[in-house]
Design an enzyme around this catalytic site. Structure first.
Site, PDB file in Angstrom:
ATOM      1  N   ARG A  22       0.821  -1.217   0.000  1.00 20.87           N
ATOM      2  CA  ARG A  22       0.000   0.000   0.000  1.00 20.87           C
ATOM      3  C   ARG A  22       0.856   1.270   0.000  1.00 20.87           C
ATOM      4  NH1 ARG A  22      -1.984   1.038   4.520  1.00 20.87           N
ATOM      5  NH2 ARG A  22      -2.530  -1.138   4.998  1.00 20.87           N
TER       6      ARG A  22
ATOM      7  N   TYR B 158     -17.248  15.756 -15.532  1.00 21.70           N
ATOM      8  CA  TYR B 158     -17.524  14.338 -15.365  1.00 21.70           C
ATOM      9  C   TYR B 158     -18.600  14.162 -14.299  1.00 21.70           C
ATOM     10  CZ  TYR B 158     -16.428   9.374 -15.459  1.00 21.70           C
ATOM     11  OH  TYR B 158     -16.490   8.018 -15.607  1.00 21.70           O
TER      12      TYR B 158
ATOM     13  N   ASP C 161      -8.519  18.519 -14.526  1.00 19.27           N
ATOM     14  CA  ASP C 161      -8.688  17.155 -15.013  1.00 19.27           C
ATOM     15  C   ASP C 161      -8.484  17.221 -16.529  1.00 19.27           C
ATOM     16  OD1 ASP C 161      -9.665  14.789 -16.103  1.00 19.27           O
ATOM     17  OD2 ASP C 161     -11.274  14.576 -14.625  1.00 19.27           O
TER      18      ASP C 161
ATOM     19  N   LYS D  80      -8.182   5.973 -19.818  1.00 18.91           N
ATOM     20  CA  LYS D  80      -8.533   6.464 -21.147  1.00 18.91           C
ATOM     21  C   LYS D  80      -7.293   6.466 -22.064  1.00 18.91           C
ATOM     22  CE  LYS D  80     -12.412   7.059 -18.965  1.00 18.91           C
ATOM     23  NZ  LYS D  80     -12.829   8.331 -18.418  1.00 18.91           N
TER      24      LYS D  80
HETATM   25  C1  LIG Z   1     -13.296   8.644 -17.105  1.00 20.48           C
HETATM   26  C2  LIG Z   1     -13.080   9.961 -16.490  1.00 20.48           C
HETATM   27  C3  LIG Z   1     -12.895  10.081 -15.110  1.00 20.48           C
HETATM   28  C4  LIG Z   1     -12.973   8.905 -14.189  1.00 20.48           C
HETATM   29  O1  LIG Z   1     -11.949   8.000 -14.438  1.00 20.48           O
HETATM   30  P1  LIG Z   1     -12.061   6.424 -14.072  1.00 20.48           P
HETATM   31  O2  LIG Z   1     -10.731   5.912 -14.442  1.00 20.48           O
HETATM   32  O3  LIG Z   1     -13.192   5.892 -14.899  1.00 20.48           O
HETATM   33  O4  LIG Z   1     -12.366   6.367 -12.621  1.00 20.48           O
HETATM   34  C5  LIG Z   1     -12.659  11.342 -14.591  1.00 20.48           C
HETATM   35  N1  LIG Z   1     -12.612  12.426 -15.386  1.00 20.48           N
HETATM   36  C6  LIG Z   1     -12.790  12.349 -16.720  1.00 20.48           C
HETATM   37  C7  LIG Z   1     -12.731  13.583 -17.535  1.00 20.48           C
HETATM   38  C8  LIG Z   1     -13.033  11.119 -17.310  1.00 20.48           C
HETATM   39  O5  LIG Z   1     -13.222  11.037 -18.629  1.00 20.48           O
END
Ligand SMILES: *Cc1c(COP(=O)(O)O)cnc(C)c1O
Length: 391
Positions: free
Chosen positions: A49, A106, A178, A203
């Site tokens: 961890r 999101y 983000d 992604k």
């Molecule tokens: C997919 C996404 C998230 C969340 O990510 P996960 O890996 O699915 O938890 C957060 N912000 C944006 C802009 C996203 O496209």
């Protein structure tokens, strides 16, 4: 850098790939070694961890990609993008504080802020993306942080990052972007003075729809505090996912080049089609942030949102007629993916509630993969032609 950064030249067993260190704990030769570890006399792992060698190499690569090899910048991998977002917000926002965030964001980030953060006594104000007057007006004495995506989801608004940073500095606030939709290939928020960047590595960074991970990147001091917090909360990235992420990152630059090319070509094709009412893509001169997106981004990514000339059913028919993209709620992978947001992330809302958050029934979000550009356009053309025939 995507291929070499963060990776030591020599590895265990002379392996060319970074080994997956599949271990939950690490052994000490004797109690002196334990004390040496605590005193910082030797660098080593202690428990799963608190760190893992495969994970650390993925972190080093991501920090280098985001910062351009700035030695003062570090990255922390997390179990998912949402874990990266929620942990950062928990760390930055003490009880009694206030957060300003932009609206086109999101869905789960907004849910976290509106449900869990409120329960912890953290207030927030949601302002329209790219409305800088509203953003500054929302700032209170208790405000600690401004959070936005860039580009936003699903309308792909692109923030003027130096302007955002100037507002934050005037009020002594931290900024968190983000940048999942942009990736470090297309935008470098840290260079614009942003304090922290998060990505869903699920992604584009992973890029193959086979892992879940998130990453937080910023100055070493703040990342080290977040690392300590992760040691308590426990949302670590597992070594297998870290390996898949490293593997995916080897082709990151090539993939992004094609995602950018496909996104722009598809956006241009759709914008000239009579059955498409509107196309939302920062690379088009009709997009409200085109000038900023051109100045601040290398490319505009693979996600294209567009509005079909028709109702919910007509739009669904178009989505169902596509042969290449999978119907799936994600983006950034090698396979193209398509969603009708009103039937996916916003399904349980009424049409009125969806309109209130800006989601129309005829909206389609197409996340272009890295297929051949002409194949993608031919597929869209045949699907749109089927609409002509049935109406
Ligand atoms: C997919 C996404 C998230 C969340 O990510 P996960 O890996 O699915 O938890 C957060 N912000 C944006 C802009 C996203 O496209």
């Amino acid at each position: 850098m995507a291929i070499h950064a963060g990776e030591p030249r020599s590895r265990a067993y002379d392996s060319i790939t970074t080994p997956i260190v599949q271990a939950s704990t690490y052994t000490f030769a004797n109690t002196v070694a334990v004390v040496d570890h605590h005193e910082g006399r030797i660098e080593r792992e202690e428990y799963g961890r608190y760190g893992n060698p495969t994970v650390r190499i993925a972190e080093a690569k991501l920090a280098a990609l985001e910062s351009g090899n700035d030695p003062e910048v570090s990255a922390l991998l997390c179990s998912s993008g949402m874990n990266a977002v929620t942990m950062t917000l928990l760390a930055m926002l003490p009880t009694g504080s206030h957060l300003v965030l932009t609206d086109d964001c999101y869905r789960r980030t907004r849910d976290f802020v509106r449900t869990l953060l409120v329960r912890l006594g953290v207030q927030h104000t949601i302002v329209p993306a790219c409305d800088y007057e509203a953003m500054e007006a929302a700032i209170r004495a208790e405000t600690r942080l401004i959070l936005s995506e860039s580009p936003t989801n699903p309308y792909l608004r692109v923030l003027d990052l130096p302007r955002l940073v100037a507002i934050a500095r005037r009020h002594r606030l931290k900024t968190l972007i983000d940048a999942t939709f942009a990736t470090p290939y297309n935008i470098r928020p840290l260079h614009a003075g942003v304090d922290l960047v998060v990505h869903s590595a699920t992604k584009y960074l992973g890029g193959h729809n086979d892992l879940m991970a998130g990453v937080i990147i910023g100055r070493e001091g703040i990342i080290s505090a977040l690392r300590d917090m992760q040691g308590i909360l426990g949302g670590v990235c597992d070594p297998n996912s870290a390996y898949l992420l490293l593997r995916g990152l080897k082709t990151f630059a090539l993939r992004m080049e094609r995602h950018n090319q496909n996104g722009l070509a598809v956006a241009r094709f759709l914008s000239e089609h009579p059955r498409v009412l509107r196309v939302h893509y920062p690379g088009l001169p009709t997009h409200p942030d085109h000038a900023i997106a051109t100045a601040q981004m290398r490319g505009w990514g693979g996600v294209v949102s567009f509005e079909v000339d028709g109702d919910l059913e007509t739009t669904s028919r178009l989505v169902d007629s596509l042969r290449l993209p999978y119907i799936a709620p994600s983006l950034g992978g090698v396979e193209s993916m398509v969603v009708q947001p009103s039937l996916m992330s916003f399904y349980e809302l009424t049409t009125e509630e969806r309109l209130h958050v800006g989601i129309r029934d005829n909206l389609v979000r197409l996340a272009c993969g890295i297929e051949d550009t002409e194949d993608l356009i031919a597929d869209l053309a045949q699907a749109l032609e089927q609409l002509e025939r049935t109406c």
